[in-house]
Design a protein around this motif. Sequence first.
Motif, PDB file in Angstrom:
ATOM      1  N   TYR A  90       0.816  -1.213   0.000  1.00  0.00           N
ATOM      2  CA  TYR A  90       0.000   0.000   0.000  1.00  0.00           C
ATOM      3  C   TYR A  90       0.854   1.270   0.000  1.00  0.00           C
ATOM      4  O   TYR A  90       0.571   2.220  -0.739  1.00  0.00           O
ATOM      5  N   ARG A  91       1.882   1.310   0.807  1.00  0.00           N
ATOM      6  CA  ARG A  91       2.697   2.531   0.924  1.00  0.00           C
ATOM      7  C   ARG A  91       3.420   2.825  -0.390  1.00  0.00           C
ATOM      8  O   ARG A  91       3.464   3.977  -0.846  1.00  0.00           O
ATOM      9  N   ARG A  92       3.972   1.813  -1.024  1.00  0.00           N
ATOM     10  CA  ARG A  92       4.715   2.021  -2.272  1.00  0.00           C
ATOM     11  C   ARG A  92       3.796   2.388  -3.428  1.00  0.00           C
ATOM     12  O   ARG A  92       4.136   3.231  -4.274  1.00  0.00           O
ATOM     13  N   LEU A  93       2.628   1.776  -3.479  1.00  0.00           N
ATOM     14  CA  LEU A  93       1.735   1.972  -4.619  1.00  0.00           C
ATOM     15  C   LEU A  93       0.901   3.243  -4.537  1.00  0.00           C
ATOM     16  O   LEU A  93       0.415   3.730  -5.561  1.00  0.00           O
ATOM     17  N   THR A  94       0.734   3.785  -3.334  1.00  0.00           N
ATOM     18  CA  THR A  94      -0.117   4.966  -3.169  1.00  0.00           C
ATOM     19  C   THR A  94       0.293   6.137  -4.059  1.00  0.00           C
ATOM     20  O   THR A  94      -0.524   6.649  -4.833  1.00  0.00           O
TER      21      THR A  94
END
Length: 287
Positions: free
Chosen positions: A242-246
Motif C-alpha cells: 500500500y505505501r509504495r503503490l499509493t
Amino acid sequence: MTESTRNRSGSTTSTERESTSARTGMLERAMTLLSAFRPNEVTVSPTTLAKRAGLSKATGHRIVAEMVNLGMLERTVGGVRIGLRMFEIGQLVPRQRSLRRCAMPVMQELRDNTKLSVHLAVLDHGDTLYVDIVSKRQDLPSAVGGRIPAYATGVGKAMLAFSPSDVVSEVMSKRLKRYGPNTITDTEALRAELAEIRAEGVSYDREESSRGVACVAAPIRGGDGMLHGGISLTGHVAEIDYRRLTPIVQTAARIVGRRIEQDVVAQQEIAEAMLQATGPKPHLPNP
C-alpha cells in the motif's frame, strides 16, 4: 396520430397510454435481461436470463428473440451472448470513449511497471462499473462491463468520496451487503472511511470486494474538481504494498485527469473548425 388515440382537446387517450406503457415495459425488461449477464459469462441460456430477470420463461424467450433480431444479443451453441450492436452503441458514449482513450497509455505503463491488474471504472447509480481492465492475468474476479456496489471496492470508494452528497446518501439508504470478509457494512464506518479518502486522496480495498483481493485506488478528477472516474492497481493481498503503490496511483490519476481536460479542449477546437469549414461559402465574382 389518429383520432382514435387522441381526443379533440389534444390529450392522450387510454389507448395511447397503454401502448406507451407497453413500450416502456418492453425496454425495461430488455435492460433487465442485459443486466442479468454476470462478469466472465460469455453465453447464457434464455431460460436462465429470464429466471434472473424475474420473467416467465415464455416472456423471456420472446424478448430475447426480439433482442437477437435487433442485434442486441447473438445466438450461440449454449444460448445467447451480448451482441456486437451493443458494443457499437457503447463506443458512442463520449464520456467513456474519452476516459478510455486518455487512460489507456497510463494503464499500460502501470501494468508493465507493477505487474498488477489496472482497473478503470466509472460510478453508475451507486455501482462501480468497470469500463476497462489492463492485465495479463485471469485469476481476478472483475471483468470489463462488470459492476459491484461502489462501497465494496477501493476504486468505488475513491469515486464515492468525491461525489455529490445526494449520491452518497442514496448509497447509504440501502443495506450494505457483504461481498468480502472486510466489506464495510456499517453506514457510520463508511462515512468515516469516505472522509479519510477525501483527506488523503487515495482509497484501499483490503479484501472488501472479494476474499484474497486487495487494491490501491484514486479518483480521476479535472482541474475544476469534476469526477471523471477512478483507477486502481489490483492484485492478491500478498502482492499489494500500500505505501509504495499509493503515490504511483495518485500520480497516474492526476495524469489521466489532465489528459481528459486537454482532450475535451481539443475536441471542442475540432468541432469549431468543422463548423467554420461547413459555414456559408464566400461569394466569388464571375471571371
